[in-house]
Design an enzyme around this catalytic site. Structure first.
Site, PDB file in Angstrom:
ATOM      1  N   HIS A  82       1.551   2.936  -3.332  1.00 39.42           N
ATOM      2  CA  HIS A  82       0.449   3.589  -4.048  1.00 39.42           C
ATOM      3  C   HIS A  82       0.639   5.090  -4.138  1.00 39.42           C
ATOM      4  CE1 HIS A  82      -2.795   1.068  -5.397  1.00 39.42           C
ATOM      5  NE2 HIS A  82      -2.798   0.362  -4.291  1.00 39.42           N
ATOM      6  N   HIS A  98     -53.848  16.627   6.494  1.00 44.78           N
ATOM      7  CA  HIS A  98     -53.473  15.230   6.709  1.00 44.78           C
ATOM      8  C   HIS A  98     -54.601  14.495   7.436  1.00 44.78           C
ATOM      9  CE1 HIS A  98     -49.448  16.624   5.746  1.00 44.78           C
ATOM     10  NE2 HIS A  98     -48.959  15.391   5.853  1.00 44.78           N
ATOM     11  N   GLN A 156       0.817  -1.209   0.000  1.00 44.97           N
ATOM     12  CA  GLN A 156       0.000   0.000   0.000  1.00 44.97           C
ATOM     13  C   GLN A 156       0.848   1.255   0.000  1.00 44.97           C
ATOM     14  OE1 GLN A 156      -3.482  -0.211  -0.444  1.00 44.97           O
ATOM     15  NE2 GLN A 156      -2.603  -2.215  -0.893  1.00 44.97           N
ATOM     16  N   GLU A 166      -8.887   0.718   5.924  1.00 45.68           N
ATOM     17  CA  GLU A 166      -9.415   0.285   4.632  1.00 45.68           C
ATOM     18  C   GLU A 166      -9.145  -1.205   4.433  1.00 45.68           C
ATOM     19  OE1 GLU A 166      -8.846   1.386  -0.116  1.00 45.68           O
ATOM     20  OE2 GLU A 166      -7.308   1.951   1.334  1.00 45.68           O
ATOM     21  N   HIS A 167      -7.883  -1.603   4.593  1.00 46.32           N
ATOM     22  CA  HIS A 167      -7.476  -3.007   4.490  1.00 46.32           C
ATOM     23  C   HIS A 167      -6.903  -3.453   5.826  1.00 46.32           C
ATOM     24  CE1 HIS A 167      -6.724  -1.232   0.384  1.00 46.32           C
ATOM     25  NE2 HIS A 167      -7.535  -2.234   0.059  1.00 46.32           N
ATOM     26  N   ASP A 183      -7.242  -6.969  -4.112  1.00 43.14           N
ATOM     27  CA  ASP A 183      -7.223  -5.891  -5.100  1.00 43.14           C
ATOM     28  C   ASP A 183      -7.635  -6.375  -6.484  1.00 43.14           C
ATOM     29  OD1 ASP A 183      -6.553  -3.751  -3.540  1.00 43.14           O
ATOM     30  OD2 ASP A 183      -4.409  -3.800  -3.989  1.00 43.14           O
TER      31      ASP A 183
END
Length: 429
Positions: free
Chosen positions: A262, A420, A259, A327-328, A361
């Site tokens: 990235h 109503h 990661q 996230e992971h 992924d």
């Protein structure tokens, strides 16, 4: 890569500062994006073409040059080597199969008063998917966004992908063909998001926009939310690896780096109660870091936002994991499934020593579009449900309405909503 221990005096403050990250709150960024959106709404194709020529240096002379044909997509697919084509097809098959299990159907029931109640599930009419572009691009993002939409029954999928200098990775086009994307435009940035949200002379407006992008894309998605739906405001990639017991330090180090490579602002955290393992992983990260083609990016990432954290025990690790809401999340231990039961906040959980995040992924099947920046506390991975909407179904019987109308009458009077009350009263008087 900084080393931390939960026994450090200022650990809580230091750890909180490590996690702090704002993606799209820069006033200058917001102002720039707002202007782009306004100009695209006013000038349509012409302004999108102008910005694409300016920012992407695209050689297009007219807007029609920015749209790819289905024949071009098929040519890219047919041109793949057998090995790559089969890998892409296997990934697509697994992703489609997993998401088929998510598909929701409508339902109804008749209550004790004879009234019919239920829910109708329908797909969105048209969605837009944003795919990062250029030569270093991501065909997996095409599959992960388009296939759930297909499974949901969305009839039209519009894809935008930037093409710097007019260049595109053929794999992205091949993936678009395989995933059944309806139309592809080689545009990116905030202007692409604006075009999808509001439409132009050529690009039809969509109902929802999904897919990752840079901070301009994230800011634009936030700005158009309400006009269209969005999947999420995506921040930088994240991974948290927890390990205990017998583990291969090289494997763990590479999972951390997977990661970090990235983005310079990606976040990679390693947690363990075993100091010897922490030392081994630290050494392995340094060893493998120098071998990576993206070593400079990964090194900046782990120096600025990475951490090696020593905890007292598994319980303390679980507390930190739920604080991070990563996230992971990798759980590299014998009792990974047992430990996962105590994890309340995570985008995707990879259990056991033989389950690297990288498989998720590409080809495990579950979606890799995941909540970041702690939003796993209230958000879920992209799925079929993001491309479906639900309508409530209510049908009162002649006898059943009497009880419900009386109740509505009473409550409407209490809220001072006379029309109503009368509307309900007419049904039972």
């Amino acid at each position: 890569m900084r080393r931390l221990s939960t026994q450090d005096q200022n650990f809580k403050q230091t750890f909180a500062e490590l996690l702090a990250f704002e993606t799209v709150n820069d006033p200058q960024l917001i102002q720039t994006v707002d202007q782009i959106i306004a100009d695209v709404r006013q000038y349509g194709d012409d302004h999108v073409l102008k910005l694409t020529q300016q920012f992407d240096r695209h050689p297009a002379h007219q807007f029609s040059d920015l749209e790819l044909t289905q024949a071009q997509l098929k040519t890219a697919f047919d041109g793949l080597s057998t090995e790559i084509r089969e890998a892409l097809e296997l990934a697509a098959k697994r992703i489609r199969s997993f998401h088929q299990a998510q598909k929701q159907e409508g339902w109804t029931y008749v209550d004790e008063l004879g009234n019919t109640l239920g829910q109708k599930v329908t797909p969105l009419d048209r969605v837009g998917i944003y795919v990062p572009g250029g030569l270093a691009s991501y065909p997996s993002s095409v599959l992960m966004n388009a296939l759930p939409a297909h499974v949901a029954g969305v009839p039209e999928i519009i894809m935008v992908v930037p093409a710097p200098n007019g260049e595109l990775n053929p794999l992205v086009l091949a993936a678009a063909h395989l995933a059944g994307v309806s139309r592809v435009f080689t545009i990116g940035g905030a202007q692409a998001v604006a075009a999808l949200a509001y439409g132009t002379q050529t690009i039809p407006p969509v109902d929802k926009i999904t897919g990752p992008g840079n901070r301009f894309v994230a800011a634009a998605k936030r700005a158009v939310f309400g006009q269209v739906g969005i999947d999420m405001i995506a921040g930088p990639s994240e991974i948290l690896v927890y390990a205990e017991g017998e583990n291969n330090a090289d494997w763990l180090a590479m999972d951390v780096l997977s990661q970090a490579e990235h983005d310079t602002v990606a976040q990679a955290i390693f947690i363990t109660p075993d100091e010897a393992l922490l030392n081994a992983v630290e050494a392995a990260i340094e060893k493998h870091l120098n071998e990576l083609p993206k070593a400079e990016i990964a090194r900046t990432s782990i120096q600025n936002r990475g951490a090696l954290v020593l905890v007292k025990d598994r319980a303390e690790a679980i507390e930190l994991i739920n604080q991070v809401a990563p996230e992971h999340l990798e759980l590299c231990l014998d009792e990974a499934e047992l430990m996962s039961q105590d994890i309340r906040h995570a985008g995707a959980i990879f259990m056991g020593r033989y389950t690297p995040e990288a498989i998720g992924d590409y080809c495990a099947g579950p979606n890799h579009v995941l909540p970041t920046s702690g939003t796993a506390r209230f958000s879920s991975p992209l799925g079929v449900y993001d491309f479906q909407k639900r309508s409530s179904l209510i049908m009162c019987s002649r006898d059943g309405v009497k009880t419900l109308a009386k109740t509505a009458d009473v409550l409407a009077v209490q809220e001072n909503l006379d029309a109503h009350a009368r509307s309900a009263r007419y049904r039972y008087q």
